[in-house]
Design an enzyme around this catalytic site. Structure first.
Site, mmCIF file in Angstrom:
data_model
loop_
_atom_site.group_PDB
_atom_site.id
_atom_site.type_symbol
_atom_site.label_atom_id
_atom_site.label_comp_id
_atom_site.label_asym_id
_atom_site.label_seq_id
_atom_site.Cartn_x
_atom_site.Cartn_y
_atom_site.Cartn_z
ATOM 1 N N ASP A 262 109.126 4.734 -35.449
ATOM 2 C CA ASP A 262 109.322 3.695 -34.443
ATOM 3 C C ASP A 262 107.990 3.540 -33.709
ATOM 4 O OD1 ASP A 262 109.859 2.076 -32.316
ATOM 5 O OD2 ASP A 262 111.635 3.176 -31.624
ATOM 6 N N VAL A 263 107.264 2.476 -34.017
ATOM 7 C CA VAL A 263 105.905 2.348 -33.470
ATOM 8 C C VAL A 263 105.882 2.197 -31.949
ATOM 9 C CG1 VAL A 263 104.901 1.368 -35.584
ATOM 10 C CG2 VAL A 263 105.796 -0.178 -33.806
ATOM 11 N N TYR B 34 106.551 -13.390 -27.135
ATOM 12 C CA TYR B 34 105.813 -13.158 -28.394
ATOM 13 C C TYR B 34 104.338 -13.521 -28.212
ATOM 14 C CZ TYR B 34 104.859 -13.265 -33.454
ATOM 15 O OH TYR B 34 104.350 -13.040 -34.717
#
Ligand SMILES: NC(=O)c1ccc[n+]([C@@H]2O[C@H](COP(=O)([O-])OP(=O)(O)OC[C@H]3O[C@@H](n4cnc5c(N)ncnc54)[C@H](O)[C@@H]3O)[C@@H](O)[C@H]2O)c1
Length: 292
Positions: A64-65, A157
């Site tokens: 999980d970055v 984003y």
């Protein structure tokens, strides 16, 4: 960096889409691959498929970055198996749409956690390892054209991808100041035909709001744009070619950059950004496939 034979290439978000396409491309050059992804079944399957298809040595690491410890575990697993890292591609990413004011705290944290903290953890963990080794190495951070321009309904984003561009430019400049053999590059694709929106929706922590008025058309624009985008393999070719030419900016299509050029012109000329003719843009894109 010219040769990839036996090089160790770590790709986050390597189980699908652009990440998996890059893995295939590097494997074809004889590289050894580490695929890191939060999708446990997906990353194991991708590693098996890649090894069977190309004969490459492939390690799958569930990662999980957004979590520092998980990225540190990834580095340890890579060094235990291969002893070094030549290329790190911080590619894992998600995207959800909403107005900036309705984006929930959970969605902001989700987006910045994966897209920005994922890259920060990758840089903080792997760059010291590469610098200590003192050999040629490359860090590629996947931003987006949304890191050079801006789209309504993609505020979180865009904020995340602008951050990736900024931190990667700083990283590149610092490495150049120190005349390091480690290099950095930033990848800024426009639309690429992947399942990013459906993959992201599955992990999204909140439902999102109903987009008001014409804002819904921008959401449609993004989804149809992705469906009509270039194939991930084209992006993989561009990345490999860019590393061979020691490029920093990996921007696929020159025409895609026009929107960002307009933004720079607006800043220089003191003009305000305008949303543009969304109906005309939509007319150029394929219809969305909708369930019956
Ligand atoms: N598809 C496009 O049009 C496009 C355009 C510009 C930039 N990008 C960027 O390219 C990158 C790859 O996107 P894609 O289109 O291939 O999407 P994708 O959904 O096909 O692949 C992304 C992968 O990242 C993984 N992932 C998600 N969260 C993670 C986490 N916390 N830790 C580890 N892995 C995680 C997913 O499981 C998935 O396998 C992203 O950074 C995205 O923002 C995509």
């Amino acid at each position: 960096m010219q040769e990839f034979e036996n090089k160790v290439v770590v790709i986050t978000g390597g189980a699908a889409g652009i990440g998996f396409a890059m893995a295939k491309r590097f494997a074809a050059e004889g590289a050894r691959l580490v695929l890191a992804d939060i999708n446990e079944d997906g990353v194991r399957q991708a590693a098996d498929d890649l090894a069977a298809e190309t004969g490459a040595e492939v390690l799958a690491v569930v990662t999980d970055v957004s979590k520092a410890e998980s990225v540190q575990d990834l580095a340890r697993a890579t060094l235990d198996r291969f002893g070094a890292v030549d290329v790190l591609i911080n590619n894992a990413g998600i995207g959800v749409s909403d107005s900036t004011w309705d984006t929930s705290i959970a969605d902001w944290e989700f987006t910045l956690g994966v897209n920005v903290w994922g890259v920060i953890h990758g840089v903080r963990t792997f760059v010291p390892i590469m610098r200590e080794r003192g050999e040629e190495a490359y860090v590629v951070n996947t931003a987006s054209l949304a890191g050079l321009g801006t789209v309504p309904t993609l505020g979180a984003y865009c904020a995340s991808k602008h951050a990736v561009v900024g931190l990667t430019e700083a990283l590149h400049l610092e490495l150049r100041v120190l005349e390091s053999p480690v290099r950095a590059a930033v990848l800024c694709p426009s639309f690429v035909n992947t399942a990013i929106f459906s993959n992201s929706e599955k992990m999204r922590p909140s439902a999102g709001s109903d987009l008001e008025g014409n804002l819904a058309l921008y959401d449609e624009f993004m989804k149809r744009g992705i469906g009509g985008g270039v194939e991930p393999g084209e992006i993989a070719d561009l990345v490999l070619d860019g590393l061979r030419k020691n490029r920093f900016w990996l921007v696929p299509v020159a025409e895609d950059f026009a929107q960002s050029q307009t933004r720079v012109d607006e800043i220089v000329e003191g003009r305000n950004p305008e949303p543009g003719p969304i109906d005309e843009l939509l007319a150029q894109l394929p219809e969305l496939e909708r369930p019956e």
